[in-house]
Design a protein around this motif. Structure first.
Motif, PDB file in Angstrom:
ATOM      1  N   ILE A   1      -6.940   1.567  -2.148  1.00 12.16           N
ATOM      2  CA  ILE A   1      -6.314   2.847  -1.790  1.00 12.16           C
ATOM      3  C   ILE A   1      -6.828   3.922  -2.739  1.00 12.16           C
ATOM      4  O   ILE A   1      -6.767   3.768  -3.970  1.00 12.16           O
ATOM      5  CB  ILE A   1      -4.770   2.756  -1.914  1.00 12.16           C
TER       6      ILE A   1
ATOM      7  N   GLU B   1       0.835  -1.217   0.000  1.00  9.14           N
ATOM      8  CA  GLU B   1       0.000   0.000   0.000  1.00  9.14           C
ATOM      9  C   GLU B   1       0.871   1.268   0.000  1.00  9.14           C
ATOM     10  O   GLU B   1       0.545   2.244  -0.678  1.00  9.14           O
ATOM     11  CB  GLU B   1      -0.942  -0.004   1.205  1.00  9.14           C
TER      12      GLU B   1
ATOM     13  N   ARG C   1      -8.683   4.142   2.465  1.00  2.00           N
ATOM     14  CA  ARG C   1      -9.238   2.964   1.785  1.00  2.00           C
ATOM     15  C   ARG C   1     -10.745   3.135   1.651  1.00  2.00           C
ATOM     16  O   ARG C   1     -11.408   3.590   2.598  1.00  2.00           O
ATOM     17  CB  ARG C   1      -8.988   1.696   2.600  1.00  2.00           C
TER      18      ARG C   1
END
Ligand code: 5GP
Length: 236
Positions: A187, A146, A181
Motif C-alpha cells: 500500500i 489494508e 498498491r
C-alpha cells in the motif's frame, strides 16, 4: 520522455514513460468542482499543483510515508511509480467545515481530536458517496489489514503535514488522499496533495488558501495557490 496517454482525469493526465512501471503525471490547468458541474481553466494552475504536491510528497518521504512520487520532471509534470488505485477517497478532518457541516450539522470549526477519518467511494456516477469500512470491504478489493494500514498512513500524513504547514503559517483543516498498491502489492500513497485536495487556512486570518475560493467564488484561485507555493519555497 512521455509515451502514450493512459488516462485523463479532471485535473491530470497520466502517460506511460520510457521506464517500465514508471508513469508521468501531467497536471492540467483545469479546475472543477461539484463533480465537474463547475469548470474553469486557469493558466498556471498545473504548475502550482505539480510543484506544491512534489514538495509535500518529499516531506512525507522524509517522514517515512511511502508514496508513488519519484521526482518532479519539470514545472507541470512528475514521475511516479505505477500504482493500482483503490477506489476510495480517504478524507482526514481536523476542524469541521464543508460537507460534514452540511451533512451532519456539526458547528463550523468544531475541532476533531483525534482527527476524523472518512471513506468515500470513488465513483462519479454515484457522486462519491460516504461509506463505512464494511462498504469499503464489499465495494473494493482492499482487505481489513489494508484498510487499517491506510488509516495509519492517513493519520501520519496528517501529523507530518499539519506540523509542516504550521511552519509556513497555514492551518491544515482537512484533506483527501488516495492510496493504491505498487507492483509488489504494498500500500502506498498516490494521486496528489495540493490546494485542490486540502483545505488550507491562514493561521492568523483564516483566509482560505485553497480550491474553496473557486468552489465558492470568493477569491482568485491563482493568487492563493501562489501564496502557498511562495511560502513553501521560502522554507525549502
Ligand atoms: P468535503 O467532504 O468537506 O467536501 O471535503 C473534505 C476535504 O477533502 C477537502 O479538503 C476537499 O478538498 C477534499 N476532497 C473531498 N472530495 C474531493 C474530490 O473529489 N476532489 C478533490 N480535489 N478534493 C476532495
Amino acid at each position: 520522455m512521455k509515451k502514450e496517454l493512459l488516462y485523463e482525469g479532471k485535473a491530470k493526465q497520466v502517460f506511460r514513460s520510457e521506464v517500465e512501471r514508471q508513469l508521468i503525471l501531467s497536471y492540467k490547468n483545469d479546475a472543477t468542482a461539484f463533480n465537474g458541474k463547475k469548470k474553469e481553466t486557469f493558466a498556471g494552475k498545473g504548475r502550482y499543483n505539480n510543484l506544491i504536491s512534489a514538495q509535500l510528497f518529499e516531506q512525507l518521504a522524509g517522514a517515512g510515508v511511502p508514496s508513488h512520487f519519484i521526482k518532479a520532471l519539470n514545472e507541470t509534470e512528475q514521475l511516479v511509480e505505477e500504482t493500482t488505485i483503490i477506489p476510495l477517497e480517504v478524507v482526514v478532518r481536523n476542524l469541521a467545515t464543508g460537507s460534514i457541516v452540511k451533512r451532519l450539522g456539526f458547528k463550523e470549526k468544531t475541532p476533531f481530536q483525534p482527527p476524523l477519518i472518512e471513506f468515500y467511494y470513488k465513483d462519479d456516477a454515484l457522486d462519491d458517496p460516504i461509506i463505512n469500512d464494511r462498504h469499503a470491504l464489499l465495494l473494493t478489493d482492499a482487505t481489513d489489514a489494508e484498510l487499517d494500514q491506510i488509516k495509519r498512513y492517513a493519520l501520519k500524513v496528517n501529523d507530518v503535514l499539519h506540523t509542516f504547514f504550521q511552519t509556513i503559517g497555514v492551518r491544515l483543516i482537512d484533506f483527501k488522499l488516495e492510496f493504491g498498491r505498487n507492483h509488489v502489492g504494498e500500500i502506498i500513497l498516490a494521486d496528489e496533495i495540493s490546494p485542490d485536495t486540502c483545505r488550507l487556512w491562514d493561521i492568523e486570518t483564516d483566509q482560505k488558501l485553497d480550491k474553496d475560493v473557486f468552489r465558492q467564488g470568493t477569491g482568485d484561485l491563482l493568487t492563493v495557490y501562489d501564496m502557498i507555493l511562495k511560502r513553501l519555497e521560502a522554507v525549502k
